[in-house]
Design a protein around this motif. Sequence first.
Motif, PDB file in Angstrom:
ATOM      1  N   TYR A 164      94.160 -13.238   0.278  1.00  0.00           N
ATOM      2  CA  TYR A 164      93.978 -12.842  -1.113  1.00  0.00           C
ATOM      3  C   TYR A 164      93.013 -13.762  -1.859  1.00  0.00           C
ATOM      4  N   ASP A 165      93.280 -15.067  -1.830  1.00  0.00           N
ATOM      5  CA  ASP A 165      92.459 -16.001  -2.604  1.00  0.00           C
ATOM      6  C   ASP A 165      91.002 -15.984  -2.160  1.00  0.00           C
ATOM      7  N   ARG A 202      89.358 -12.630  -3.297  1.00  0.00           N
ATOM      8  CA  ARG A 202      89.128 -12.686  -4.740  1.00  0.00           C
ATOM      9  C   ARG A 202      87.920 -13.572  -5.063  1.00  0.00           C
ATOM     10  N   GLY A 262      84.439 -12.373  -6.859  1.00  0.00           N
ATOM     11  CA  GLY A 262      84.256 -12.827  -8.224  1.00  0.00           C
ATOM     12  C   GLY A 262      83.344 -14.013  -8.435  1.00  0.00           C
ATOM     13  N   LEU A 309      90.111  -5.824   1.072  1.00  0.00           N
ATOM     14  CA  LEU A 309      91.016  -5.604  -0.054  1.00  0.00           C
ATOM     15  C   LEU A 309      92.425  -5.253   0.407  1.00  0.00           C
ATOM     16  N   ALA A 319      94.171  -8.325   1.602  1.00  0.00           N
ATOM     17  CA  ALA A 319      94.511  -9.184   0.474  1.00  0.00           C
ATOM     18  C   ALA A 319      95.750  -8.678  -0.249  1.00  0.00           C
ATOM     19  N   ASN A 320      95.867  -7.365  -0.363  1.00  0.00           N
ATOM     20  CA  ASN A 320      97.003  -6.769  -1.058  1.00  0.00           C
ATOM     21  C   ASN A 320      98.311  -6.862  -0.272  1.00  0.00           C
ATOM     22  N   HIS A 371      97.296  -6.991  -7.814  1.00  0.00           N
ATOM     23  CA  HIS A 371      96.632  -6.379  -6.653  1.00  0.00           C
ATOM     24  C   HIS A 371      95.129  -6.219  -6.895  1.00  0.00           C
ATOM     25  N   LEU A 372      94.426  -6.023  -5.793  1.00  0.00           N
ATOM     26  CA  LEU A 372      92.975  -5.834  -5.847  1.00  0.00           C
ATOM     27  C   LEU A 372      92.596  -4.387  -5.533  1.00  0.00           C
ATOM     28  N   HIS A 416      87.647  -6.535  -7.946  1.00  0.00           N
ATOM     29  CA  HIS A 416      87.717  -7.744  -8.761  1.00  0.00           C
ATOM     30  C   HIS A 416      86.297  -8.182  -9.087  1.00  0.00           C
ATOM     31  N   HIS A 464      84.540  -4.795 -10.503  1.00  0.00           N
ATOM     32  CA  HIS A 464      85.866  -4.207 -10.708  1.00  0.00           C
ATOM     33  C   HIS A 464      85.687  -2.789 -11.242  1.00  0.00           C
TER      34      HIS A 464
END
Length: 402
Positions: free
Chosen positions: A53-54, A57, A61, A316, A319-320, A341-342, A346, A350
């Motif tokens: 996830y991190d 993201r 981003g 994604l 990550a979720n 959630h993504l 993001h 997004h």
Amino acid sequence: MVAGQDVVQARAYPFGDPDRLNLDPMYAELRRDEPLTRVRLPFGEEAWLATRYDDVRMVLGDARFSRAASVGRDEPRTHPHQNDSGMLAMDPPEHTRLRKLIAKAFTARRVELLRPRTQEIANGLLDDMERHGSPADLVEHFADVLPVAVICELLGVPFADRAKFQTWSEAIISTTSLTPQQIMEYLGNLHGYIAGLIAQRRVQETDDLLSAMVKARDEDEDRLTEQELVQLSAGLLAAGHETTVTQLPNFMYVLLTNPDRLAELRDDPALIPAAVDELMRYIPLGTAAAFARYATEDIEVGGVLVRAGEPVLGALASANRDERVFSDPDELDFHRESNPHLGFGHGPHHCVGAQLARMELQVALHALITRFPKLHLAVAEQELPWKRGMLVRGLKKLPVAW
């Protein structure tokens, strides 16, 4: 830290053919043992795949990762053709210039003003489905129509033309379902159709998003080129209905095959907003990670040094399901206290229509659950036909009875 060039063995990706809405177990293994791994897709250059996830993201981003850098590169992809990604191939500030123009139409307030009309459309479609009689195909009678009707009203596109632009829009999400020649033909038809609507707006202004974009383009030449206007409008029309058309049957498939969760929503419809976000988290909509970001400088991701110029894909769906962020991530839980959630992405890219999609999905679930409290699959689960050769997973048909 591991230097990127020390890793030479690339895994074939995707890891296998999509299995309904099941997430490949390889993602969980990679999150545990190798969160940034080298992959080779069917087409394009090798890439890194981020699964935690991190890290995902960050890739989506962080300004040190660029979509614009994909232009002119042999971008990693699952399809033979290279699409003109339009806004998806831009970085700020160019991307911001276009996004600001359309973001005003998708604010929470504007979307809420559309809710009563969306409910009216949904109820009318279910009236028609009820008259058709049980069983009926939920895709044909409901999911294929509701999001299209809403985006048509928002943009100012004739709903009567939906069969044409729905066919042409497949070019945007096709991997192998269409030939490269068909994709070029369909995109040309879609852009030509939008150009015709734009010409009409210049003759007679109307109260819709398309007319507002035409006015902005004509009053400030530096703000929007004619090509950007056409591509942006076509992209909104396609993206504004394609994903929701696909997700709505996916949502109902998951609920109909998880009767306890469906019963929970029937007993307490107030859970529907939370359920929509949980289903967005739970369902792996994409068949594979796509739209690589290119590192503009050396940067560490997941303990690996990614070199400047290397592409990174953010998974994604993986990550979720990251257990570091979501407790019991493989469980469908409508009572999560936090659900970051993504499912809508993001960062700068997004989904601009996230509020609209949420509202449509909330209205659709509420209408279906309250109108047909005994709704159930009309065929065995293994008989359901799934789409193939697309960027997204979805059902061709969803026969239901009540």
